[in-house]
Structure formats: structure tokens, C-alpha cells
Design a protein around this motif. Sequence first.
Motif, mmCIF file in Angstrom:
data_model
loop_
_atom_site.group_PDB
_atom_site.id
_atom_site.type_symbol
_atom_site.label_atom_id
_atom_site.label_comp_id
_atom_site.label_asym_id
_atom_site.label_seq_id
_atom_site.Cartn_x
_atom_site.Cartn_y
_atom_site.Cartn_z
ATOM 1 N N UNK A 76 0.838 -1.195 0.000
ATOM 2 C CA UNK A 76 0.000 0.000 0.000
ATOM 3 C C UNK A 76 0.871 1.243 0.000
ATOM 4 N N UNK A 77 0.491 2.186 -0.815
ATOM 5 C CA UNK A 77 1.163 3.477 -0.807
ATOM 6 C C UNK A 77 0.200 4.467 -0.177
ATOM 7 N N UNK A 78 0.340 4.646 1.100
ATOM 8 C CA UNK A 78 -0.544 5.555 1.817
ATOM 9 C C UNK A 78 0.074 5.910 3.148
ATOM 10 N N UNK A 79 -0.636 6.691 3.918
ATOM 11 C CA UNK A 79 -0.153 7.148 5.217
ATOM 12 C C UNK A 79 -0.401 6.068 6.267
ATOM 13 N N UNK A 80 0.656 5.483 6.759
ATOM 14 C CA UNK A 80 0.558 4.464 7.801
ATOM 15 C C UNK A 80 1.217 4.957 9.084
ATOM 16 N N UNK A 81 1.202 6.276 9.298
ATOM 17 C CA UNK A 81 1.932 6.860 10.420
ATOM 18 C C UNK A 81 1.267 6.649 11.773
ATOM 19 N N UNK A 82 0.003 6.235 11.792
ATOM 20 C CA UNK A 82 -0.655 5.946 13.065
ATOM 21 C C UNK A 82 -1.485 4.683 12.926
ATOM 22 N N UNK A 83 -1.748 4.067 14.053
ATOM 23 C CA UNK A 83 -2.555 2.845 14.056
ATOM 24 C C UNK A 83 -3.953 3.125 13.522
ATOM 25 N N UNK A 84 -4.526 4.267 13.870
ATOM 26 C CA UNK A 84 -5.869 4.611 13.386
ATOM 27 C C UNK A 84 -5.906 4.763 11.870
ATOM 28 N N UNK A 85 -4.911 5.453 11.305
ATOM 29 C CA UNK A 85 -4.853 5.607 9.845
ATOM 30 C C UNK A 85 -4.645 4.260 9.169
ATOM 31 N N UNK A 86 -3.732 3.463 9.711
ATOM 32 C CA UNK A 86 -3.484 2.146 9.151
ATOM 33 C C UNK A 86 -4.755 1.309 9.167
ATOM 34 N N UNK A 87 -5.450 1.258 10.318
ATOM 35 C CA UNK A 87 -6.619 0.389 10.426
ATOM 36 C C UNK A 87 -7.714 0.797 9.448
ATOM 37 N N UNK A 88 -7.926 2.090 9.294
ATOM 38 C CA UNK A 88 -8.936 2.565 8.341
ATOM 39 C C UNK A 88 -8.617 2.076 6.928
ATOM 40 N N UNK A 89 -7.351 2.191 6.533
ATOM 41 C CA UNK A 89 -6.935 1.736 5.205
ATOM 42 C C UNK A 89 -6.999 0.212 5.091
ATOM 43 N N UNK A 90 -6.586 -0.493 6.135
ATOM 44 C CA UNK A 90 -6.609 -1.952 6.131
ATOM 45 C C UNK A 90 -8.038 -2.453 5.980
ATOM 46 N N UNK A 91 -8.955 -1.853 6.728
ATOM 47 C CA UNK A 91 -10.355 -2.264 6.674
ATOM 48 C C UNK A 91 -10.934 -2.047 5.272
ATOM 49 N N UNK A 92 -10.620 -0.896 4.656
ATOM 50 C CA UNK A 92 -11.073 -0.647 3.280
ATOM 51 C C UNK A 92 -10.520 -1.701 2.331
ATOM 52 N N UNK A 93 -9.221 -1.985 2.479
ATOM 53 C CA UNK A 93 -8.578 -2.969 1.615
ATOM 54 C C UNK A 93 -9.243 -4.340 1.764
ATOM 55 N N UNK A 94 -9.435 -4.797 2.987
ATOM 56 C CA UNK A 94 -9.968 -6.149 3.208
ATOM 57 C C UNK A 94 -11.416 -6.314 2.773
ATOM 58 N N UNK A 95 -12.239 -5.288 2.995
ATOM 59 C CA UNK A 95 -13.677 -5.465 2.815
ATOM 60 C C UNK A 95 -14.281 -4.704 1.632
ATOM 61 N N UNK A 96 -13.528 -3.768 1.038
ATOM 62 C CA UNK A 96 -14.087 -2.950 -0.037
ATOM 63 C C UNK A 96 -13.320 -3.057 -1.348
ATOM 64 N N UNK A 97 -12.001 -3.073 -1.271
ATOM 65 C CA UNK A 97 -11.170 -3.072 -2.470
ATOM 66 C C UNK A 97 -11.373 -4.341 -3.276
ATOM 67 N N UNK A 98 -11.669 -4.166 -4.546
ATOM 68 C CA UNK A 98 -11.824 -5.316 -5.429
ATOM 69 C C UNK A 98 -10.508 -5.569 -6.151
ATOM 70 N N UNK A 99 -10.055 -6.805 -6.090
ATOM 71 C CA UNK A 99 -8.814 -7.211 -6.735
ATOM 72 C C UNK A 99 -9.132 -8.064 -7.958
ATOM 73 N N UNK A 100 -8.356 -7.879 -9.005
ATOM 74 C CA UNK A 100 -8.500 -8.720 -10.193
ATOM 75 C C UNK A 100 -7.519 -9.881 -10.049
ATOM 76 N N UNK A 101 -8.059 -11.099 -10.063
ATOM 77 C CA UNK A 101 -7.263 -12.299 -9.867
ATOM 78 C C UNK A 101 -7.302 -13.143 -11.139
#
Length: 84
Positions: A6-31
Motif C-alpha cells: 500500500x502506498x498511503x499514510x501508515x503513520x498511526x494505528x488509526x490511519x493504518x486500520x482505516x486503510x486496512x479495513x477498506x482494503x480487506x472489505x471494499x477493495x476489489x482485486x483482479x485475480x
Amino acid sequence: FVLSRLKGDLSSLDLWYEEWEKFMFTTELKIKTTSGVKVNTPYKMLTDIKNSKYPAISEDEEKVSIPLQTMCGAIFDAILVHMM
């Protein structure tokens, strides 16, 4: 998430978790598969850990295996982010 590069702001646990949650449950990956390209979210790619394959796993553990895998993945990624 660290593993997904991920290329994003991971400077705090709160920012990381918000991005992680989006990635796991919202981001669609082409496989790429043998039958073409499938689109799915990472969470939907997890599969149950079956008691039939791993007899040491109880039926109750089998029922919660996907949430447990999700939690373990989050913990692992949080550790990697913390180490960066």
C-alpha cells in the motif's frame, strides 16, 4: 497490507486500520485464474478451515475460522507496520 505494498499514510494505528479495513472489505482485486479474471475482495477469498481436513479443529472453531483468519491477518500486518 504491508504485503500488498500500500502506498498511503501508515503513520498511526488509526490511519493504518482505516486503510486496512477498506482494503480487506471494499477493495476489489483482479485475480487471474485458469478460467479468466475474477474480481473479488480479499475477505471473500478466505475459506473455512475445515474439521474434515484438520481433525484437531472443533466444529465451533470451524464456524469462526474466517473471522479468526481476518483477525490474525490484521495483527500480523499491524506488527509489520509497527516495525517499518
